[in-house]
Design a protein around this motif. Sequence first.
Motif, PDB file in Angstrom:
ATOM      1  N   ALA A  32      10.730 -11.531   7.937  1.00  0.00           N
ATOM      2  CA  ALA A  32      10.545 -12.410   9.183  1.00  0.00           C
ATOM      3  C   ALA A  32       9.396 -12.538   9.877  1.00  0.00           C
ATOM      4  O   ALA A  32       9.141 -12.385  11.064  1.00  0.00           O
ATOM      5  CB  ALA A  32      11.584 -12.100  10.163  1.00  0.00           C
ATOM      6  N   SER A  33       8.254 -12.486   9.076  1.00  0.00           N
ATOM      7  CA  SER A  33       6.915 -12.575   9.538  1.00  0.00           C
ATOM      8  C   SER A  33       6.382 -10.984  10.335  1.00  0.00           C
ATOM      9  O   SER A  33       5.334 -11.044  10.892  1.00  0.00           O
ATOM     10  CB  SER A  33       6.402 -13.639  10.725  1.00  0.00           C
ATOM     11  OG  SER A  33       6.752 -14.761  10.035  1.00  0.00           O
ATOM     12  N   VAL A  34       7.243 -10.090  10.248  1.00  0.00           N
ATOM     13  CA  VAL A  34       6.869  -8.775  10.598  1.00  0.00           C
ATOM     14  C   VAL A  34       6.353  -8.004   9.372  1.00  0.00           C
ATOM     15  O   VAL A  34       7.037  -7.934   8.377  1.00  0.00           O
ATOM     16  CB  VAL A  34       8.095  -8.008  11.475  1.00  0.00           C
ATOM     17  CG1 VAL A  34       7.739  -6.867  11.965  1.00  0.00           C
ATOM     18  CG2 VAL A  34       8.457  -9.112  12.450  1.00  0.00           C
ATOM     19  N   HIS A  35       5.125  -7.340   9.645  1.00  0.00           N
ATOM     20  CA  HIS A  35       4.682  -6.492   8.680  1.00  0.00           C
ATOM     21  C   HIS A  35       4.957  -4.960   8.797  1.00  0.00           C
ATOM     22  O   HIS A  35       4.619  -4.438   9.893  1.00  0.00           O
ATOM     23  CB  HIS A  35       2.948  -6.529   8.638  1.00  0.00           C
ATOM     24  CG  HIS A  35       2.418  -6.050   7.401  1.00  0.00           C
ATOM     25  ND1 HIS A  35       1.267  -5.335   7.600  1.00  0.00           N
ATOM     26  CD2 HIS A  35       2.593  -5.945   6.104  1.00  0.00           C
ATOM     27  CE1 HIS A  35       0.875  -4.685   6.448  1.00  0.00           C
ATOM     28  NE2 HIS A  35       1.691  -5.411   5.480  1.00  0.00           N
ATOM     29  N   HIS A  36       5.531  -4.317   7.811  1.00  0.00           N
ATOM     30  CA  HIS A  36       5.957  -2.863   7.955  1.00  0.00           C
ATOM     31  C   HIS A  36       5.125  -2.199   6.865  1.00  0.00           C
ATOM     32  O   HIS A  36       4.987  -2.802   5.661  1.00  0.00           O
ATOM     33  CB  HIS A  36       7.387  -2.657   7.837  1.00  0.00           C
ATOM     34  CG  HIS A  36       8.165  -3.465   8.545  1.00  0.00           C
ATOM     35  ND1 HIS A  36       8.593  -3.251  10.086  1.00  0.00           N
ATOM     36  CD2 HIS A  36       8.853  -4.554   8.498  1.00  0.00           C
ATOM     37  CE1 HIS A  36       9.481  -4.218  10.469  1.00  0.00           C
ATOM     38  NE2 HIS A  36       9.381  -5.195   9.524  1.00  0.00           N
ATOM     39  N   GLU A  37       4.582  -0.947   7.135  1.00  0.00           N
ATOM     40  CA  GLU A  37       3.946  -0.147   6.353  1.00  0.00           C
ATOM     41  C   GLU A  37       4.491   1.402   6.264  1.00  0.00           C
ATOM     42  O   GLU A  37       4.748   1.707   7.412  1.00  0.00           O
ATOM     43  CB  GLU A  37       2.294  -0.205   6.321  1.00  0.00           C
ATOM     44  CG  GLU A  37       1.736  -1.446   5.979  1.00  0.00           C
ATOM     45  CD  GLU A  37       0.126  -1.131   5.894  1.00  0.00           C
ATOM     46  OE1 GLU A  37      -0.478  -2.130   5.328  1.00  0.00           O
ATOM     47  OE2 GLU A  37      -0.430  -0.207   6.689  1.00  0.00           O
ATOM     48  N   PHE A  38       4.402   2.068   5.193  1.00  0.00           N
ATOM     49  CA  PHE A  38       4.842   3.501   5.292  1.00  0.00           C
ATOM     50  C   PHE A  38       4.372   3.953   3.899  1.00  0.00           C
ATOM     51  O   PHE A  38       4.031   3.341   2.724  1.00  0.00           O
ATOM     52  CB  PHE A  38       6.392   3.487   5.208  1.00  0.00           C
ATOM     53  CG  PHE A  38       7.256   3.308   4.053  1.00  0.00           C
ATOM     54  CD1 PHE A  38       7.391   4.024   3.210  1.00  0.00           C
ATOM     55  CD2 PHE A  38       7.623   1.759   4.242  1.00  0.00           C
ATOM     56  CE1 PHE A  38       8.387   3.269   2.171  1.00  0.00           C
ATOM     57  CE2 PHE A  38       8.319   1.243   3.155  1.00  0.00           C
ATOM     58  CZ  PHE A  38       8.874   2.113   2.205  1.00  0.00           C
ATOM     59  N   ASP A  39       4.018   5.481   3.947  1.00  0.00           N
ATOM     60  CA  ASP A  39       3.529   6.098   2.912  1.00  0.00           C
ATOM     61  C   ASP A  39       4.544   6.631   2.031  1.00  0.00           C
ATOM     62  O   ASP A  39       5.537   7.267   2.706  1.00  0.00           O
ATOM     63  CB  ASP A  39       2.369   7.278   3.174  1.00  0.00           C
ATOM     64  CG  ASP A  39       1.162   6.480   3.646  1.00  0.00           C
ATOM     65  OD1 ASP A  39       0.964   5.302   3.419  1.00  0.00           O
ATOM     66  OD2 ASP A  39       0.295   7.332   4.398  1.00  0.00           O
TER      67      ASP A  39
ATOM     68  N   ASN B  96      17.019   5.748   1.987  1.00  0.00           N
ATOM     69  CA  ASN B  96      17.331   5.910   3.346  1.00  0.00           C
ATOM     70  C   ASN B  96      15.634   6.104   4.086  1.00  0.00           C
ATOM     71  O   ASN B  96      15.199   7.527   3.995  1.00  0.00           O
ATOM     72  CB  ASN B  96      18.064   7.304   3.529  1.00  0.00           C
ATOM     73  CG  ASN B  96      18.612   7.573   5.146  1.00  0.00           C
ATOM     74  OD1 ASN B  96      18.025   7.021   5.796  1.00  0.00           O
ATOM     75  ND2 ASN B  96      19.387   8.279   5.380  1.00  0.00           N
ATOM     76  N   VAL B  97      15.295   4.907   4.494  1.00  0.00           N
ATOM     77  CA  VAL B  97      13.903   4.851   5.056  1.00  0.00           C
ATOM     78  C   VAL B  97      13.875   4.357   6.301  1.00  0.00           C
ATOM     79  O   VAL B  97      14.366   3.147   6.472  1.00  0.00           O
ATOM     80  CB  VAL B  97      12.772   4.450   3.983  1.00  0.00           C
ATOM     81  CG1 VAL B  97      11.409   4.274   4.552  1.00  0.00           C
ATOM     82  CG2 VAL B  97      13.000   5.101   2.597  1.00  0.00           C
ATOM     83  N   SER B  98      13.185   5.004   7.166  1.00  0.00           N
ATOM     84  CA  SER B  98      13.270   4.305   8.677  1.00  0.00           C
ATOM     85  C   SER B  98      11.658   4.389   9.202  1.00  0.00           C
ATOM     86  O   SER B  98      11.215   5.582   9.121  1.00  0.00           O
ATOM     87  CB  SER B  98      14.072   5.191   9.675  1.00  0.00           C
ATOM     88  OG  SER B  98      13.925   4.680  10.922  1.00  0.00           O
ATOM     89  N   VAL B  99      11.228   3.332   9.332  1.00  0.00           N
ATOM     90  CA  VAL B  99       9.630   3.228   9.771  1.00  0.00           C
ATOM     91  C   VAL B  99       9.646   2.759  11.246  1.00  0.00           C
ATOM     92  O   VAL B  99      10.500   2.173  11.721  1.00  0.00           O
ATOM     93  CB  VAL B  99       9.105   1.878   8.838  1.00  0.00           C
ATOM     94  CG1 VAL B  99       7.640   1.576   9.103  1.00  0.00           C
ATOM     95  CG2 VAL B  99       9.418   2.371   7.381  1.00  0.00           C
ATOM     96  N   PRO B 100       8.778   3.499  11.993  1.00  0.00           N
ATOM     97  CA  PRO B 100       8.502   3.020  13.574  1.00  0.00           C
ATOM     98  C   PRO B 100       8.376   1.483  13.923  1.00  0.00           C
ATOM     99  O   PRO B 100       8.863   1.359  14.966  1.00  0.00           O
ATOM    100  CB  PRO B 100       7.257   4.058  13.706  1.00  0.00           C
ATOM    101  CG  PRO B 100       7.366   5.067  12.678  1.00  0.00           C
ATOM    102  CD  PRO B 100       7.712   4.337  11.392  1.00  0.00           C
ATOM    103  N   SER B 101       8.023   0.840  12.886  1.00  0.00           N
ATOM    104  CA  SER B 101       7.936  -0.558  13.134  1.00  0.00           C
ATOM    105  C   SER B 101       9.195  -1.217  13.271  1.00  0.00           C
ATOM    106  O   SER B 101       9.084  -2.584  13.558  1.00  0.00           O
ATOM    107  CB  SER B 101       6.933  -1.283  12.258  1.00  0.00           C
ATOM    108  OG  SER B 101       7.323  -1.011  10.879  1.00  0.00           O
ATOM    109  N   GLY B 102      10.278  -0.732  12.853  1.00  0.00           N
ATOM    110  CA  GLY B 102      11.559  -1.219  13.006  1.00  0.00           C
ATOM    111  C   GLY B 102      12.144  -1.563  11.662  1.00  0.00           C
ATOM    112  O   GLY B 102      13.472  -1.704  11.459  1.00  0.00           O
TER     113      GLY B 102
END
Length: 357
Positions: A46-53, A106-112
């Motif tokens: 939905a046009s939101v960019h999430h990143e995680f290592d 089970n992954v949770s990213v601060p960006s939501g």
Amino acid sequence: MPVDAHASPRHRISQALHSIVPAQAETEVVVVDKDLLIFRASVVTASVHHEFDVTWVGEGWPAEIRRALAAVGSVTAMAAKRFSPGALELLREANVGWLDETGQANVSVPSGLVLFREPHPDTSRPTQIPTRWTRSVITVAEALLAGSAPTVADVEAHTGLSRGSVTNALRFLEGQALLKRPGPERGPNSGRHIESLEQLLDAYTTAAGQAWRTADILLFHRVWRDSLQGLVSDLAPALNSAPVTWAAGGTTAAQLVAPYLTSLTVLQLYVPAELLKAPQQLAHLLEARAVKRGHRIEVRAFPTPTSLPDRSVHGVPVVPWFRTYADLMARGGREAEAAQHLKETISVGATTQSQRP
């Protein structure tokens, strides 16, 4: 989800990620650190960019999680072929997310971004106590020899086996008089303990040796003047830079940990079972050619999750001491003498051990 076991870790993480995000999401995985197998995963929804290592740990056994936590430190998530129950418990304790090739995550990213597909907890009841030394029994025995308390919870966390398998294996070992229960079967004083570490080691060695003799093996030839020196200076650095878990076993591990034999002609190595099924890929990694005789390298699959390497010597990962000991005893002759030297060097069985929960 179809899995290509020979694909790169980046591709496998990408496939696992793609299987758990919404269909309309866009995903990308790029390399951050090729030596530590750390990658940056990107998900656009939905046009939101999430990143995680995320770091790739291999099969998903507890020993691999411990090594990754020690080497990588802070990371949002870990990825593997399939995480065992014990491995998942370690990840929860470390507050690290996870995803694997079974489609669970089970992954949770601060960006939501939240990716959540938990496996069902193991609620199976113990069914039947083994009547022989199965792979699960050997695994549990190795956990005990490595220092686990003979409790279901401790062994389950150490091995990654299901609660039912651990319970049955401990009951089998108790039935073999290798574990003792001085008190009642239930209650606060019902815990098992190891009466004799020496007897447990002997029984385990016999069972592990029988399995070792019938295990699949690949033979390779590579030219070098000194096998051990070639391993340390050439082969180990190459294998350590590849995305594969491997270790020296048998006489090779013994010569690194407690040298005894005057010469070492054939290297004995362990790799994951899936790599043993890909001889051409393995030959490429070893820079060797497959042969039927005249070999300089023997390769077997790790027989248990508890036989994964627990240390490195001169840059060479080695299997735990009990697996090295069992390998040597299975060969007999001078190798059996080397096994006794190994046991004396690390003072195994010097005293009676009572491990109480």
